[in-house]
Structure formats: C-alpha cells, structure tokens
Design an enzyme around this catalytic site. Structure first.
Site, PDB file in Angstrom:
ATOM      1  N   ASN B  14       0.826  -1.200   0.000  1.00 19.23           N
ATOM      2  CA  ASN B  14       0.000   0.000   0.000  1.00 19.23           C
ATOM      3  C   ASN B  14       0.869   1.263   0.000  1.00 19.23           C
ATOM      4  O   ASN B  14       2.053   1.206   0.277  1.00 19.23           O
ATOM      5  CB  ASN B  14      -0.913  -0.028   1.231  1.00 19.23           C
ATOM      6  CG  ASN B  14      -2.294   0.490   0.907  1.00 19.23           C
ATOM      7  OD1 ASN B  14      -2.438   1.459   0.167  1.00 19.23           O
ATOM      8  ND2 ASN B  14      -3.316  -0.148   1.441  1.00 19.23           N
ATOM      9  N   CYS B  15       0.228   2.374  -0.285  1.00 20.21           N
ATOM     10  CA  CYS B  15       0.889   3.681  -0.355  1.00 20.21           C
ATOM     11  C   CYS B  15       1.739   3.935   0.884  1.00 20.21           C
ATOM     12  O   CYS B  15       1.251   3.697   1.982  1.00 20.21           O
ATOM     13  CB  CYS B  15      -0.154   4.781  -0.485  1.00 20.21           C
ATOM     14  SG  CYS B  15       0.488   6.461  -0.347  1.00 20.21           S
TER      15      CYS B  15
END
Lengths: 161, 77
Positions: B14-15
C-alpha cells in the site's frame, strides 16, 4: 544540492502510532520525488526517534476512529479507558495495517534515512522530558527553533503534523 | 505489454511503498531502461502518473489487467 531542488520541512509533534505515519510517509515519498527533506521532531514527536518504537493508538478523545464491530457507534466512551483497551486497540490496528500492506513505521523510518531525509530533534524537549540522546537512533541532529527556520525559511512546503 | 528490462512486483503493498520500491529499483538501472511494475493498490494509478511528472522518468504505459495494475516506466537518461 542544487538551488532548484525542492524542499519539504515537516514539524512532527505527535507520538501515537496513527500520527506517526503522516510525517514518515510524506518525507519518504517527497525524497523519492527528489525533494530535500527535513523533519523537526518536538514534544511527543520525539517518540518517533526512539531506537525501539513502542507507539500506541487510542480511541479516547477521538470519535472519528473506526473500531471493530462498529464499537465507535455503541461502545460507552468511558469504558475505552479500561485497562488493556489501548494495547488491544494497538495490536488490532497493527494487524489491520499488516493485512492491508501498509508499511511498518520502522520500515518507513529506515526508508527516510536511506533517502537522506534529515532528522532533527528539539533539544529543549529532550531536556524537558529528561530524555537521553542514547535513547534515540543515531542519525539525529539536536537543535532548536532557529535551526528549523534556517531550513524551513527556504522550503517550498512546510507542514505541521 | 511492451518490452521491459526489469520487473518489480509490488502486489499487496500500500501507499507509499509501490512508489518507494519503484524509485529504488530505478536507482539501480541505467538511463533509458524500462521498469515493469505490478501493483494492486488502486491509488498507484494516479501516483505513478504524478511520480513520472515530477521525476522525469517517462510513464510509457499504464493499464489494468486481471485485477492488477501494470506500469512501464522508462528511466530518465
């Protein structure tokens, strides 16, 4: 660094698990985009520089925090102060983050250091809380507000977290 | 998908990890070489566009296939 390098200055003032993310995410990403980045850690933000991170998250005083089983909607607020509640919420949050592929804070902090993000600790707060420099990771400089402004005054983006 | 020189599988991350891993991978490559990135984070579609715009590494291709996102980025010379 050339003069046209963009600069990001961040002040990190919070010492909880959730609030530790924004400074490290933004700093590491900006560095990857070519920014020169400095984070000034003050007050509770100093917890993010400890050799061993032991940050926790609390739903207390935070009605916006989603909780398992919609507890944020029906669970009595005063019971959130019960012993063990904070560590339970913390381990649930960490588990969720792992499941969703969110980086650990240790990993993000290491990525910041690898990318030459400069960490500055507020010497006044270190003294105020009787902390020792030996409690913190080694890649930290110690300075005050004037040193922050020397970098922040030239920055393109300046954030207070 | 066009030819590429290196591949990075950022599935499940994820980011901002896909961007950070891509930056690291590009750092080890020579200018002009192409990196193929596979990601599952829907936010990475806009993020790789922005990454390309800001770093000058050209985004040659961006597409969704089989529930995953694929990007081809050519390292700036």
């Amino acid at each position: 660094m050339s003069d046209d390098t963009k600069k990001l200055a961040i002040i990190a003032t919070k010492g909880s698990l959730d609030w530790a993310y924004p400074p490290f995410i933004l700093a590491s990403t900006a560095a990857a985009l070519g920014y020169e980045v400095q984070i000034f850690f003050t007050f509770y933000g100093l917890q993010l520089l400890r050799k061993k991170l032991a940050l926790e998250v609390t739903p207390l005083g935070n009605p916006g925090m989603p909780m398992p089983m919609n507890m944020d909607k029906w669970f009595p607020t005063f019971l959130l102060a019960a012993p063990g509640m904070q560590s339970m919420m913390t381990s649930m949050m960490k588990k969720k983050m792992k499941e969703k592929g969110v980086a650990s804070l240790e990993e993000l902090r290491d990525l910041c250091l690898e990318a030459d993000v400069k960490f500055v600790a507020c010497q006044m707060t270190v003294d105020l809380f009787d902390m020792e420099r030996s409690e913190f990771i080694e890649d930290v400089e110690y300075a005050g507000a004037a040193a922050f402004f020397e970098f922040a005054g030239d920055s393109d983006i300046c954030l207070y977290v | 998908m066009a030819d590429f020189d290196e591949e990075l599988d950022a599935s499940g991350l994820n980011c901002p990890l896909p961007i950070l891993r891509a930056k690291k991978a590009l750092g080890k490559m020579e200018g002009g070489k192409v990196l193929h990135i596979i990601a599952t984070d829907p936010g990475s579609v806009k993020d790789f566009e922005s990454f390309s715009n800001q770093t000058g590494n050209e985004l040659l291709e961006s597409k969704e296939e089989g529930g995953k996102f694929h990007f081809l980025i050519k390292k700036k010379t």
